[in-house]
Design an enzyme around this catalytic site. Structure first.
Site, mmCIF file in Angstrom:
data_model
loop_
_atom_site.group_PDB
_atom_site.id
_atom_site.type_symbol
_atom_site.label_atom_id
_atom_site.label_comp_id
_atom_site.label_asym_id
_atom_site.label_seq_id
_atom_site.Cartn_x
_atom_site.Cartn_y
_atom_site.Cartn_z
ATOM 1 N N THR A 32 0.837 -1.207 0.000
ATOM 2 C CA THR A 32 0.000 0.000 0.000
ATOM 3 C C THR A 32 0.870 1.255 0.000
ATOM 4 O O THR A 32 0.543 2.253 -0.649
ATOM 5 C CB THR A 32 -0.941 -0.003 1.220
ATOM 6 O OG1 THR A 32 -1.724 -1.199 1.196
ATOM 7 C CG2 THR A 32 -1.863 1.198 1.203
ATOM 8 N N ASP A 223 -4.541 -2.712 -7.782
ATOM 9 C CA ASP A 223 -4.111 -3.377 -6.546
ATOM 10 C C ASP A 223 -4.549 -4.848 -6.568
ATOM 11 O O ASP A 223 -5.544 -5.195 -7.211
ATOM 12 C CB ASP A 223 -4.756 -2.649 -5.358
ATOM 13 C CG ASP A 223 -4.212 -3.094 -4.013
ATOM 14 O OD1 ASP A 223 -3.137 -3.722 -3.981
ATOM 15 O OD2 ASP A 223 -4.861 -2.810 -2.990
ATOM 16 N N GLU A 224 -3.838 -5.703 -5.864
ATOM 17 C CA GLU A 224 -4.176 -7.131 -5.704
ATOM 18 C C GLU A 224 -4.466 -7.798 -7.050
ATOM 19 O O GLU A 224 -5.481 -8.473 -7.242
ATOM 20 C CB GLU A 224 -5.390 -7.301 -4.774
ATOM 21 C CG GLU A 224 -5.231 -6.688 -3.397
ATOM 22 C CD GLU A 224 -4.348 -7.504 -2.464
ATOM 23 O OE1 GLU A 224 -3.671 -8.430 -2.938
ATOM 24 O OE2 GLU A 224 -4.344 -7.216 -1.257
ATOM 25 N N GLN A 254 0.055 -15.249 -3.102
ATOM 26 C CA GLN A 254 -1.136 -15.065 -2.278
ATOM 27 C C GLN A 254 -2.416 -15.123 -3.103
ATOM 28 O O GLN A 254 -3.449 -14.592 -2.705
ATOM 29 C CB GLN A 254 -1.051 -13.740 -1.515
ATOM 30 C CG GLN A 254 0.124 -13.682 -0.543
ATOM 31 C CD GLN A 254 0.106 -12.423 0.304
ATOM 32 O OE1 GLN A 254 -0.760 -12.232 1.144
ATOM 33 N NE2 GLN A 254 1.089 -11.558 0.082
ATOM 34 N N ARG A 614 0.655 -14.505 8.162
ATOM 35 C CA ARG A 614 -0.199 -13.639 8.996
ATOM 36 C C ARG A 614 0.472 -13.410 10.356
ATOM 37 O O ARG A 614 0.087 -12.497 11.083
ATOM 38 C CB ARG A 614 -1.568 -14.275 9.260
ATOM 39 C CG ARG A 614 -2.470 -14.552 8.060
ATOM 40 C CD ARG A 614 -2.589 -13.386 7.130
ATOM 41 N NE ARG A 614 -1.601 -13.471 6.071
ATOM 42 C CZ ARG A 614 -1.242 -12.448 5.294
ATOM 43 N NH1 ARG A 614 -1.750 -11.252 5.505
ATOM 44 N NH2 ARG A 614 -0.344 -12.601 4.338
#
Length: 768
Positions: A32, A223-224, A254, A614
């Protein structure tokens, strides 16, 4: 723009604006930060904010980026950016260009409920069985087609799609799609998938409009990108194919949402589509310790389909990944609960810094029950507590009626589920008659002719069938054990037939939940028989137990400091100081489909990578040797992923075997000091006391139950002090023996599940 906030790799990705670029952002690498600084950099070069298009997957991500950009360039500049989700940005374009797609400027956007309702009415109009053509399942097929840009006519002419629908016993899906498409146009309405579909069609069929937007946007950021589906990928290409001023950010490692239509090939083939695209790798992880990052790297390198990167961390080395094996899913949940207590009480880790991650929703049940016994506050993140799921509440309502037919709420919940033609009007009349005559609903249902209900003969016959069904269950309430009766109720009520009808993801989830409830019921019976010697454990006993759990579900005090329980899919984008990844067993994680599909296996491995990353400071992996499935305890094999972690990053804390384990493993490796060990043992006994009381009888010992030092069992001579290994409770020490013959009992202090009293003629154990 403060370049000091960027490391060299981030800065290089930010400053390159002369052509297409792919930024592979490893977990916790500041993705980000790069996006926001790149937009700020473009503005500093003189680009107008309205000429920058930034596409995200969530409104939250868009708002976070806008707020960060506002801090750098001012709120006014940030406000004028074209920044938002794919759907919000493309809906804005469609509003402007509505004439070209044949809609008014005031078109409606249908939400999921609207779409489902329309599909349901079409199925009804076509006189199809909505138990076969489930609206949600049909809508899923339509959604999948739209996300691959397949129009109704193409769908109906696609032999592969037609064959798949025939195999699913819903061959009319193409016709339903065609009618749904037409009805939406007639209603001047678009659904969420239409926003992508019509944007693509707008640009495809109107090159002059596409040229206008290509000229308008000087730079496009996404994004992503690993989560994009075919339609999103195609629209980005339409907008950028000529200027080629595009930057996509993501992490192929991911990519875990193929079941939602995400296509990992979009990011893997980006450099082939955009010739000369520059690749930037953000490999420094700011989130996790070195050991966690290195362990995750060692796992993901086993995937062939990836863009290679070597993520690293400059944080402390940190603890190794701890791997624990347990005898059963019951002991696994109890062991994790004990570790949480230690982390919170003695390491001062707040509950909300801890997450329990699992592959499937059904795994939450054993942890919810273990945490309640130990007074550990928790929240189910992104889902419902196990006992609050519809199929579970429906089934338990039937159980309640078998025990107490006057239970009004249970009657209202299932009198017409599965559908048996008893509508709301009939139910309202029955309620009115019960109120006016001061009797229960069951009384009116049983003798409708005695009350002025105004119900016709046909409906009375349906009510009679329902009453007879419940009465047949009631007749066996005192003769059949809870598990036997529960399975029978599930079958004969029609709930099993209804729940197991579909094959869509949401259907499979409901099926797994129902199976888990029935497995839990069998487990409850088996444990009660073994602990108390009751040869019959009835439904009344089970409902008393489960009602306490349900009551706690209803009375959530909304405190913020709670352990988070969630599926790994729900955890993406989140981070926690301590993470437990549970159920690390073959056919569970990785799932069963992965065994025959290399592509599925690679996605499962990416999912494991996401789970590992995580964790900020500590990560625990747990697996069970036995897990209740389909009404019996099944042997489980540890996950193949455990072997893929390089051994230097792992500490095998204990294993389930008959070999003696080191002392430090006896309490889930809680501590090393003898003084704190005794303190912890004491505290856990206190925490376990409520659970123990529930399972142990309170009557005084009779003459036949006087204490003895040893007794003979089928497993051999058992003495006070013997170490045993139990198939469900794990390892334990016999602290007392009483009675003899068929009444012989042993009180055993188990390492993780507390103290339990076992009736030896039923107990399943070996003596170590």
């Amino acid at each position: 723009m403060n370049q000091d906030e960027l490391n060299p790799a981030q800065q290089a990705a930010v400053e390159y604006c002369d052509g297409p670029s792919l930024v592979i952002a490893g977990a916790g690498s500041g993705k980000t930060r790069v996006l926001t600084h790149k937009i700020a950099h473009l503005l500093s070069l003189g680009m107008e904010p309205w000429k920058i298009l930034a596409l995200t997957f969530t409104n939250k991500a868009a708002e976070e980026m806008k707020s960060r950009i506002a801090l750098q360039v001012g709120a006014e500049q940030a406000k004028r950016l074209w920044m938002g989700t794919f759907h919000s940005i493309f809906a804005r374009i469609l509003r402007t260009e509505h004439d070209a797609i044949g809609f008014s400027a005031n078109y409606t956007i249908y939400d999921a409920a609207d779409s489902k309702s329309l599909v349901k009415s079409i199925i009804h109009d076509m006189q199809l069985d909505d138990k076969v053509y489930k609206p949600s399942a049909v809508l899923g097929h339509i959604s999948g087609a739209k996300n691959r840009l397949i129009l109704p006519a193409q769908y109906m002419n696609d032999a592969q799609l037609v064959k798949a629908d025939q195999a699913s016993k819903i061959p009319q899906t193409g016709e339903i799609y065609k009618r749904y498409w037409t009805r939406c146009r007639q209603a001047d309405a678009l659904d969420f998938d239409d926003i992508l579909m019509y944007t693509y069609l707008l640009f495809e069929q109107h090159p002059e409009i596409l040229a206008k937007y290509e000229e308008h946007f000087d730079f496009v950021l996404v994004d992503e990108y690993q989560d994009t589906n075919y339609a999103q990928h195609a629209i980005v290409w339409q907008l950028t194919q000529h200027k080629q001023r595009v930057c996509v950010v993501g992490d192929d490692a991911q990519s875990i949402y193929s079941f939602r239509g995400a296509n990992i090939d979009n990011i893997l083939t980006f450099q082939q589509l955009y010739k000369g695209a520059k690749l930037f790798k953000l490999e420094r992880n700011y989130r996790s310790t070195q050991n966690i990052v290195n362990a995750a790297n060692s796992v993901i390198k086993h995937n062939r389909g990836q863009i290679f990167k070597e993520v690293y961390s400059e944080k402390v080395q940190g603890d190794p990944i701890h791997v624990y094996g347990f005898y059963s899913d019951l002991e696994e949940a109890a062991g994790v609960a004990k570790k949480l207590l230690n982390l919170n009480r003695y390491d001062h880790v707040p509950w909300n810094d801890i997450a329990i991650l699992y592959r499937t929703n059904v795994q939450s049940r054993t942890f919810e029950e273990a945490f309640r016994k130990q007074n550990i506050p928790y929240r189910i993140f992104g889902g419902l507590s196990f006992y609050q799921r519809k199929e579970i509440k429906d089934m338990i309502a039937y159980f309640r009626l078998a025990v107490n037919p006057n239970d009004e709420e249970a009657i209202k919940r299932v009198i017409n589920y599965p559908a048996r033609g008893i509508g709301q009007t009939t139910i309202d009349r029955i309620r009115k008659a019960a109120t006016e005559n001061d009797v229960s609903l069951w009384q009116v249902l049983t003798y409708p002719g005695n009350y002025n209900t105004g119900i016709n003969r046909g409906t009375e016959a349906k009510i009679y069938s329902f009453v007879q069904l419940i009465e047949s269950f009631r007749a066996d309430i005192a003769t059949q054990d809870a598990a036997t009766l529960g399975k029978r109720i599930a079958q004969e009520s029609g709930v099993v037939n209804d729940v197991f009808r579909g094959r869509e993801p949401e259907d499979i989830s409901r099926q797994e939940n129902l199976q888990e409830l029935l497995d839990g019921l069998q487990q409850f019976v088996d444990e009660r028989v073994e602990e108390e010697g009751n040869e019959r454990v009835y439904m009344t006993h089970y409902l008393q137990e489960v009602s306490l759990i349900s009551d706690l579900d209803e009375s959530d005090d909304d405190q913020t400091d709670k352990v988070s329980l969630m599926t790994i899919h729900s955890a993406k984008g989140l981070e926690f100081r301590v993470v437990f990844i549970v159920g690390m067993e073959e056919n569970l994680f990785p799932n069963q489909m992965a065994a025959t599909s290399p592509r599925e296996m690679e996605e499962e491995r990416r999912l494991f990578y996401v789970a590992l990353t995580r964790a900020e400071e500590q990560c625990y992996l747990t697996h069970a040797q036995n897990r209740y499935r389909y009404g019996k305890s099944e042997f489980c094999t540890p996950s193949s992923f455990l072997k893929e972690i390089a051994p230097q990053y792992v500490k095998q804390e204990n294993t389930v075997s008959s070999a003696p384990r080191p002392r430090s493993f006896m309490r889930f490796g809680l501590d090393d000091e003898p003084s704190s060990t005794s303190r912890l043992d004491s505290s856990f006994r206190k925490f376990d006391s409520s659970a123990q009381m529930r399972f142990q009888t309170s009557r005084p010992a009779t003459a036949q139950e006087q204490s003895v030092e040893q007794t003979q069992t089928t497993a051999g001579t058992l003495s006070v002090g013997s170490q045993i290994e139990h198939s469900r409770f794990g390892r334990g020490k016999v602290v007392a023996l009483s009675g003899n013959g068929i009444d012989a009992k042993a009180t055993v202090r188990f390492e993780n599940v507390g103290t339990k009293q076992l009736l030896l003629r039923f107990a399943k154990f070996t003596i170590l």
